[in-house]
Design an enzyme around this catalytic site. Structure first.
Site, mmCIF file in Angstrom:
data_model
loop_
_atom_site.group_PDB
_atom_site.id
_atom_site.type_symbol
_atom_site.label_atom_id
_atom_site.label_comp_id
_atom_site.label_asym_id
_atom_site.label_seq_id
_atom_site.Cartn_x
_atom_site.Cartn_y
_atom_site.Cartn_z
ATOM 1 C CB SER A 15 42.371 35.086 12.493
ATOM 2 O OG SER A 15 42.663 33.773 12.105
ATOM 3 C CD GLN A 36 45.598 24.600 18.528
ATOM 4 O OE1 GLN A 36 44.837 25.105 17.716
ATOM 5 N NE2 GLN A 36 45.332 23.449 19.109
ATOM 6 C CB VAL A 61 45.328 27.548 25.860
ATOM 7 C CG1 VAL A 61 45.654 28.944 25.386
ATOM 8 C CG2 VAL A 61 44.128 26.970 25.121
ATOM 9 C CB ALA A 91 32.940 23.390 20.499
ATOM 10 C CE1 TYR A 152 29.046 30.366 18.388
ATOM 11 C CE2 TYR A 152 28.312 30.999 20.571
ATOM 12 C CZ TYR A 152 29.260 31.019 19.581
ATOM 13 O OH TYR A 152 30.438 31.701 19.781
ATOM 14 C CE LYS A 159 32.962 32.640 21.864
ATOM 15 N NZ LYS A 159 34.431 32.811 21.889
ATOM 16 C CB ALA A 192 36.619 29.626 14.678
HETATM 17 P P1 NAP Z 1 39.893 31.586 13.791
HETATM 18 O O1 NAP Z 1 40.607 32.431 12.830
HETATM 19 O O2 NAP Z 1 39.693 30.144 13.439
HETATM 20 O O3 NAP Z 1 40.590 31.720 15.221
HETATM 21 C C1 NAP Z 1 40.369 30.785 16.269
HETATM 22 C C2 NAP Z 1 41.696 30.541 16.885
HETATM 23 O O4 NAP Z 1 41.603 29.740 18.077
HETATM 24 C C3 NAP Z 1 42.620 29.774 15.944
HETATM 25 O O5 NAP Z 1 43.860 30.442 15.858
HETATM 26 C C4 NAP Z 1 42.711 28.443 16.657
HETATM 27 O O6 NAP Z 1 43.803 27.670 16.301
HETATM 28 C C5 NAP Z 1 42.730 28.908 18.079
HETATM 29 N N1 NAP Z 1 42.716 27.794 19.015
HETATM 30 C C6 NAP Z 1 41.814 26.799 19.130
HETATM 31 N N2 NAP Z 1 42.205 25.933 20.079
HETATM 32 C C7 NAP Z 1 43.371 26.417 20.600
HETATM 33 C C8 NAP Z 1 44.274 25.987 21.605
HETATM 34 N N3 NAP Z 1 44.087 24.836 22.278
HETATM 35 N N4 NAP Z 1 45.370 26.743 21.874
HETATM 36 C C9 NAP Z 1 45.616 27.873 21.194
HETATM 37 N N5 NAP Z 1 44.813 28.321 20.212
HETATM 38 C C10 NAP Z 1 43.702 27.593 19.921
HETATM 39 O O7 NAP Z 1 38.413 32.152 14.054
HETATM 40 P P2 NAP Z 1 37.855 33.546 14.633
HETATM 41 O O8 NAP Z 1 36.456 33.601 14.169
HETATM 42 O O9 NAP Z 1 38.789 34.649 14.346
HETATM 43 O O10 NAP Z 1 37.806 33.247 16.195
HETATM 44 C C11 NAP Z 1 38.426 34.066 17.168
HETATM 45 C C12 NAP Z 1 37.490 34.295 18.349
HETATM 46 O O11 NAP Z 1 36.397 35.110 17.908
HETATM 47 C C13 NAP Z 1 36.874 33.027 18.929
HETATM 48 O O12 NAP Z 1 36.798 33.149 20.327
HETATM 49 C C14 NAP Z 1 35.466 33.061 18.342
HETATM 50 O O13 NAP Z 1 34.545 32.331 19.115
HETATM 51 C C15 NAP Z 1 35.201 34.541 18.382
HETATM 52 N N6 NAP Z 1 34.076 35.014 17.567
HETATM 53 C C16 NAP Z 1 34.011 34.725 16.247
HETATM 54 C C17 NAP Z 1 32.938 35.177 15.490
HETATM 55 C C18 NAP Z 1 32.823 34.841 14.033
HETATM 56 O O14 NAP Z 1 31.720 34.907 13.488
HETATM 57 N N7 NAP Z 1 33.905 34.498 13.358
HETATM 58 C C19 NAP Z 1 31.922 35.943 16.098
HETATM 59 C C20 NAP Z 1 32.029 36.247 17.451
HETATM 60 C C21 NAP Z 1 33.108 35.764 18.182
HETATM 61 P P3 NAP Z 1 43.435 26.346 15.355
HETATM 62 O O15 NAP Z 1 42.993 26.882 14.045
HETATM 63 O O16 NAP Z 1 44.714 25.594 15.319
HETATM 64 O O17 NAP Z 1 42.355 25.567 16.067
#
Ligand code: NAP
Length: 250
Positions: A15, A36, A61, A91, A152, A159, A192
């Site tokens: 993450s 979560q 949340v 999503a 996306y 976003k 994610a």
């Molecule tokens: P990640 O490790 O899967 O983290 C996403 C987190 O969101 C998980 O801990 C997930 O929990 C949590 N979440 C989803 N629904 C929720 C809820 N209702 N309440 C509380 N937590 C919730 O993936 P990540 O890539 O690090 O994502 C973190 C952020 O970075 C996101 O906003 C993502 O869009 C952004 N981002 C990612 C990338 C990329 O390429 N990875 C690039 C740009 C931006 P669950 O696993 O239980 O759903």
């Protein structure tokens, strides 16, 4: 006094929030992590132990009373909060493929609620704890907010809303010296990201075409977050900063 950071969005060691947690710990912050659901609790607790986190709290949340309870616990344990990291998005998988035009109302509502509105919700809960000393709020975005990235879809719209929320929150909270910024990261393989169709192709195309010709790493995001939460970032607010090997200029 030691600075305090609440980090929402650690699902596992890949993450982006986990990298931020490690960097803030290294910068001397006390850390609170959230999970979560019970399945994630098992994964988050060992990580929390690894960095000696003070608190590990349940926080979905979409559950308002859980959000209230989490901030009450922080108030009791710490009395104040210096940093809030919002690193969550959701999503329906079906809405991250095919044509955007087919997005159903409920999928649209949920993506914007969990991925964008939750920043407003958490910022509102954090405000009373940041009032005295000011603070820094961070969220994670992606270039799909301003450009069409195939697959996306509704997350790009979420976003865009998130980045607009950053600006409005920065305006509301600025007089209290609470800063609000977004980090727009290049693609990184996380849980994610696995929900986005053809993510691997996205990753390899990014490395072939971005100005630096390489993908970013989780660590880049953690380092930028630590900078933004440090005194060096004290006059930065309302911005979306890119850590994407320059992909956003193309
Ligand atoms: P990640 O490790 O899967 O983290 C996403 C987190 O969101 C998980 O801990 C997930 O929990 C949590 N979440 C989803 N629904 C929720 C809820 N209702 N309440 C509380 N937590 C919730 O993936 P990540 O890539 O690090 O994502 C973190 C952020 O970075 C996101 O906003 C993502 O869009 C952004 N981002 C990612 C990338 C990329 O390429 N990875 C690039 C740009 C931006 P669950 O696993 O239980 O759903």
């Amino acid at each position: 006094m030691t600075q305090k950071a609440l980090i929402v969005g650690v699902a596992n060691e890949r993450s982006l929030a986990w990298s931020i947690a490690k960097h803030l710990k290294k910068s001397g912050f006390d850390i609170a992590l959230t999970y979560q659901n019970e399945a994630l609790e098992k994964r988050v607790k060992p990580l929390a132990q690894e960095i000696g986190a003070d608190l590990v709290l349940p926080l979905d949340v979409s559950n308002e009373s859980q959000v209230t309870a989490a901030f009450e616990t922080i108030q009791k344990k710490w009395g104040n909060l210096d940093t809030l990291v919002h690193s969550i998005a959701f999503a329906n998988r079906d809405d991250l493929e095919g044509r955007f035009i087919e997005t159903p109302r409920e999928g649209f509502r949920m993506a914007l609620d969990i991925s964008a509105y939750s920043l407003v919700q958490l910022a509102r809960a954090a405000e009373p704890l940041m009032k005295t000393n000011g603070g820094s709020i961070l969220t994670l975005s992606y270039v799909g907010a301003t450009r069409v990235i195939p697959h996306y879809n509704v997350m790009g719209v979420a976003k865009a809303a998130l980045e607009a929320c950053v600006r409005y929150l920065a305006y509301d909270l600025g007089p209290q010296k609470i800063r609000v910024n977004a980090i727009s990261a290049g693609p990184v393989k996380t849980l994610a990201a696995a929900g986005i169709r053809d993510f691997r192709t996205m990753l390899s195309q990014d490395a072939e075409t971005n100005p630096l010709r390489e993908n970013i790493e989780q660590d880049d995001v953690g380092a930028l977050a630590a900078f933004l939460c440090s005194p060096a970032g004290k006059h930065m607010t309302g911005s979306t900063l890119f850590v994407d090997s320059g992909a956003h200029i193309l």
